[in-house]
Design a protein around this motif. Structure first.
Motif, PDB file in Angstrom:
ATOM      1  N   VAL A 258      -3.651  47.250 -32.079  1.00 32.63           N
ATOM      2  CA  VAL A 258      -2.592  48.169 -32.529  1.00 32.63           C
ATOM      3  C   VAL A 258      -1.333  47.949 -31.700  1.00 32.63           C
ATOM      4  N   GLU A 259      -1.509  47.774 -30.396  1.00 32.69           N
ATOM      5  CA  GLU A 259      -0.342  47.544 -29.527  1.00 32.69           C
ATOM      6  C   GLU A 259       0.343  46.216 -29.888  1.00 32.69           C
ATOM      7  N   ALA A 260      -0.449  45.201 -30.211  1.00 31.77           N
ATOM      8  CA  ALA A 260       0.125  43.896 -30.551  1.00 31.77           C
ATOM      9  C   ALA A 260       0.756  43.889 -31.951  1.00 31.77           C
ATOM     10  N   HIS A 261       0.330  44.815 -32.805  1.00 35.11           N
ATOM     11  CA  HIS A 261       0.837  44.852 -34.198  1.00 35.11           C
ATOM     12  C   HIS A 261       1.300  46.264 -34.515  1.00 35.11           C
ATOM     13  N   ASN A 262       2.265  46.703 -33.770  1.00 38.62           N
ATOM     14  CA  ASN A 262       2.723  48.084 -33.880  1.00 38.62           C
ATOM     15  C   ASN A 262       3.398  48.380 -35.215  1.00 38.62           C
ATOM     16  N   GLU A 263       3.673  47.306 -36.000  1.00 43.96           N
ATOM     17  CA  GLU A 263       4.267  47.509 -37.325  1.00 43.96           C
ATOM     18  C   GLU A 263       3.273  48.186 -38.281  1.00 43.96           C
ATOM     19  N   CYS A 264       2.009  48.190 -37.920  1.00 44.40           N
ATOM     20  CA  CYS A 264       1.001  48.825 -38.780  1.00 44.40           C
ATOM     21  C   CYS A 264       0.967  50.331 -38.516  1.00 44.40           C
ATOM     22  N   ALA A 265       1.196  51.118 -39.568  1.00 44.62           N
ATOM     23  CA  ALA A 265       1.191  52.577 -39.395  1.00 44.62           C
ATOM     24  C   ALA A 265      -0.199  53.166 -39.617  1.00 44.62           C
ATOM     25  N   GLN A 266      -1.083  52.360 -40.229  1.00 42.41           N
ATOM     26  CA  GLN A 266      -2.427  52.867 -40.523  1.00 42.41           C
ATOM     27  C   GLN A 266      -3.499  51.977 -39.893  1.00 42.41           C
ATOM     28  N   VAL A 267      -4.564  52.628 -39.419  1.00 42.82           N
ATOM     29  CA  VAL A 267      -5.750  51.902 -38.956  1.00 42.82           C
ATOM     30  C   VAL A 267      -6.920  52.374 -39.819  1.00 42.82           C
ATOM     31  N   HIS A 268      -7.495  51.452 -40.571  1.00 43.13           N
ATOM     32  CA  HIS A 268      -8.637  51.803 -41.413  1.00 43.13           C
ATOM     33  C   HIS A 268      -9.932  51.424 -40.690  1.00 43.13           C
ATOM     34  N   ILE A 269     -10.946  52.246 -40.853  1.00 41.33           N
ATOM     35  CA  ILE A 269     -12.261  51.933 -40.266  1.00 41.33           C
ATOM     36  C   ILE A 269     -13.272  51.974 -41.402  1.00 41.33           C
ATOM     37  N   VAL A 270     -13.968  50.860 -41.623  1.00 37.94           N
ATOM     38  CA  VAL A 270     -14.875  50.756 -42.773  1.00 37.94           C
ATOM     39  C   VAL A 270     -16.234  50.196 -42.349  1.00 37.94           C
ATOM     40  N   GLY A 271     -17.203  50.224 -43.276  1.00 32.03           N
ATOM     41  CA  GLY A 271     -18.542  49.698 -42.996  1.00 32.03           C
ATOM     42  C   GLY A 271     -19.474  50.810 -42.533  1.00 32.03           C
ATOM     43  N   GLY A 272     -20.757  50.506 -42.502  1.00 28.36           N
ATOM     44  CA  GLY A 272     -21.762  51.519 -42.181  1.00 28.36           C
ATOM     45  C   GLY A 272     -21.471  52.305 -40.915  1.00 28.36           C
ATOM     46  N   VAL A 273     -20.975  51.619 -39.881  1.00 28.78           N
ATOM     47  CA  VAL A 273     -20.745  52.295 -38.592  1.00 28.78           C
ATOM     48  C   VAL A 273     -19.553  53.268 -38.672  1.00 28.78           C
ATOM     49  N   SER A 274     -18.690  53.111 -39.703  1.00 29.44           N
ATOM     50  CA  SER A 274     -17.560  54.039 -39.834  1.00 29.44           C
ATOM     51  C   SER A 274     -18.029  55.443 -40.201  1.00 29.44           C
ATOM     52  N   ALA A 275     -19.323  55.574 -40.538  1.00 28.86           N
ATOM     53  CA  ALA A 275     -19.881  56.909 -40.782  1.00 28.86           C
ATOM     54  C   ALA A 275     -20.030  57.679 -39.472  1.00 28.86           C
ATOM     55  N   ASN A 276     -19.919  56.979 -38.344  1.00 26.64           N
ATOM     56  CA  ASN A 276     -20.172  57.609 -37.040  1.00 26.64           C
ATOM     57  C   ASN A 276     -19.076  58.624 -36.669  1.00 26.64           C
ATOM     58  N   THR A 277     -19.489  59.858 -36.483  1.00 30.55           N
ATOM     59  CA  THR A 277     -18.537  60.945 -36.221  1.00 30.55           C
ATOM     60  C   THR A 277     -17.797  60.746 -34.905  1.00 30.55           C
ATOM     61  N   ARG A 278     -18.520  60.299 -33.887  1.00 31.33           N
ATOM     62  CA  ARG A 278     -17.893  60.111 -32.569  1.00 31.33           C
ATOM     63  C   ARG A 278     -16.795  59.048 -32.662  1.00 31.33           C
ATOM     64  N   LEU A 279     -17.064  57.984 -33.412  1.00 31.45           N
ATOM     65  CA  LEU A 279     -16.081  56.908 -33.591  1.00 31.45           C
ATOM     66  C   LEU A 279     -14.828  57.455 -34.275  1.00 31.45           C
ATOM     67  N   ARG A 280     -15.009  58.275 -35.304  1.00 32.06           N
ATOM     68  CA  ARG A 280     -13.881  58.834 -36.060  1.00 32.06           C
ATOM     69  C   ARG A 280     -13.029  59.744 -35.176  1.00 32.06           C
ATOM     70  N   GLU A 281     -13.716  60.649 -34.462  1.00 31.32           N
ATOM     71  CA  GLU A 281     -12.981  61.618 -33.621  1.00 31.32           C
ATOM     72  C   GLU A 281     -12.169  60.890 -32.560  1.00 31.32           C
ATOM     73  N   TRP A 282     -12.834  59.950 -31.923  1.00 32.35           N
ATOM     74  CA  TRP A 282     -12.216  59.299 -30.780  1.00 32.35           C
ATOM     75  C   TRP A 282     -11.090  58.360 -31.206  1.00 32.35           C
ATOM     76  N   ALA A 283     -11.233  57.754 -32.386  1.00 34.01           N
ATOM     77  CA  ALA A 283     -10.189  56.858 -32.887  1.00 34.01           C
ATOM     78  C   ALA A 283      -8.875  57.626 -33.019  1.00 34.01           C
ATOM     79  N   GLN A 284      -8.955  58.818 -33.604  1.00 32.06           N
ATOM     80  CA  GLN A 284      -7.721  59.593 -33.788  1.00 32.06           C
ATOM     81  C   GLN A 284      -7.158  60.032 -32.435  1.00 32.06           C
ATOM     82  N   ALA A 285      -8.045  60.373 -31.497  1.00 30.09           N
ATOM     83  CA  ALA A 285      -7.578  60.817 -30.171  1.00 30.09           C
ATOM     84  C   ALA A 285      -6.919  59.661 -29.409  1.00 30.09           C
TER      85      ALA A 285
END
Ligand code: KG4
Ligand code: ZN
Length: 337
Positions: A258-285
């Protein structure tokens, strides 16, 4: 445009009917994972045999759910690979036959492009969402993509050994938790303290965006050997600390990208592991000024045919009739779409 899509790359038999890449008219997923949870993992030959039985009933179930028949279907889409070859062949044979008999175009879809498309299903995103970053994390792969459109992207980093989902699955086996390991570790971790044990941060001194999980798995093995948990609380603490270590590594590399490609306004998380609640919470934080986008339903995180229908629509939109060229089915294949 209504696409009937088939996905059989692992132990699931899934059929969807997707309209214009975004609206799911039907999604049927027959999973054999309960059967395999007792065996500790998927047995490829057994999975394919089960899929032969489930394939046509699942097609009929999807058509019934959408109150559709083959006349209202504009194209057939199918996962062409990568995955378990026997399983893939059940899906591609069915798709080829349907396309031939009913005179429909056939679109072969790379499984990863399916996952990358999954965040656009039943979800309003701005027209100018690209460029964006996608962290794709499943049982078979862990990749970071810089994407300029639905079908044009650059692979920034990938795992050098195990996939993130594999780290959950192998960790669960060491912790005597059932397969698939992601949900069972997440559940065990709910009651644990994730700071109880410190795991190493993989590739700490590496400048790139790659991933590595085999060291975490080995660290878990030694921890359990040297300090076998004495009670449920200690067991939960180890599960929570191990989950934290996986998530921390995934997000450290993502944040770097994200730091190297700051032009991106969105970060998508996909795949089976994206169901993980801890990953989702922490990504936004960790990335508060970015829009973190995950699939709109847990059904679109793990393997499903709706994401294949979405990807097929985007291929057809961005690449036109070339998309209808014939394809090969293969257990491993690079993603050049
Ligand atoms: O995308 P997917 O359904 O299949 C592959 O293409 O591999 O991903 C399956 C993986 C498994 O390794 C499973 O343990 C993991 O996704 N998974 C999770 C969770 N739910 C599924 N990992 C972490 N937390 C979860 N809640
Ligand atoms: Zn998958």
């Amino acid at each position: 445009m209504q696409i009937l899509a088939i996905e059989t790359s692992c132990d699931e038999t899934s059929v969807a009917i997707v309209e214009d890449g975004q609206h799911v008219r039907a999604l049927s997923i027959a999973s054999a994972s309960n059967e395999f949870s007792k065996k500790g993992g998927v047995i490829p030959e057994d999975a394919a045999r089960k899929q032969v039985e489930l394939m046509l009933p699942t097609v009929h179930a999807a058509l019934k759910q959408a109150s559709a028949d083959m006349n209202s279907i504009d194209a057939i889409a199918v996962t062409k690979g990568p995955g378990l070859l026997g399983s893939l062949l059940v899906g591609t044979t069915c798709a080829r036959t349907l396309a031939l008999v009913h005179h429909k175009p056939l679109i072969g879809v790379h499984h990863t492009l399916g996952h990358l498309s999954s965040t656009f299903i039943e979800q309003e995103l701005p027209e100018d969402s690209f460029p964006l970053l996608t962290l794709s994390v499943s049982g078979g792969h862990t990749e970071l993509w810089l994407r300029r459109s639905h079908t044009d992207g650059t692979l920034l980093g990938r795992t050098r050994d195990d996939a993130a989902g594999e780290a959950f699955d192998k960790g669960a086996a060491l912790l005597d938790l059932p397969y698939p390991g992601g949900p069972s570790i997440a559940k065990a971790a709910e009651l644990g303290n994730e700071e109880a044990y410190e795991f190493p941060l993989p590739l700490r001194d590496d400048a790139g965006f790659d991933f590595s999980f085999s060291g975490l798995k080995t660290a878990l093995r030694y921890l359990l050997r040297d300090h076998p948990p004495q009670d449920d609380r200690e067991h939960a603490n180890i599960a929570a600390s191990y989950q934290y270590a996986i998530v921390r590594h995934l997000l450290t590399q993502t944040q770097r990208a994200v730091e190297a490609h700051n032009e991106c306004a969105q970060v998508h998380i996909v795949g089976g592991v994206s169901a993980n609640t801890r990953l989702r919470e922490w990504a936004q934080a960790m990335m508060p000024d970015k829009r973190i986008v995950v699939p709109s339903s847990f059904d679109y995180c793990t393997d499903n045919a709706a994401m294949i229908g979405a990807a097929a629509y985007f291929i057809q939109q961005e690449q036109g009739t070339n998309a209808y060229d014939d394809f090969e089915t293969a257990a491993s294949m690079p993603m050049n779409v």
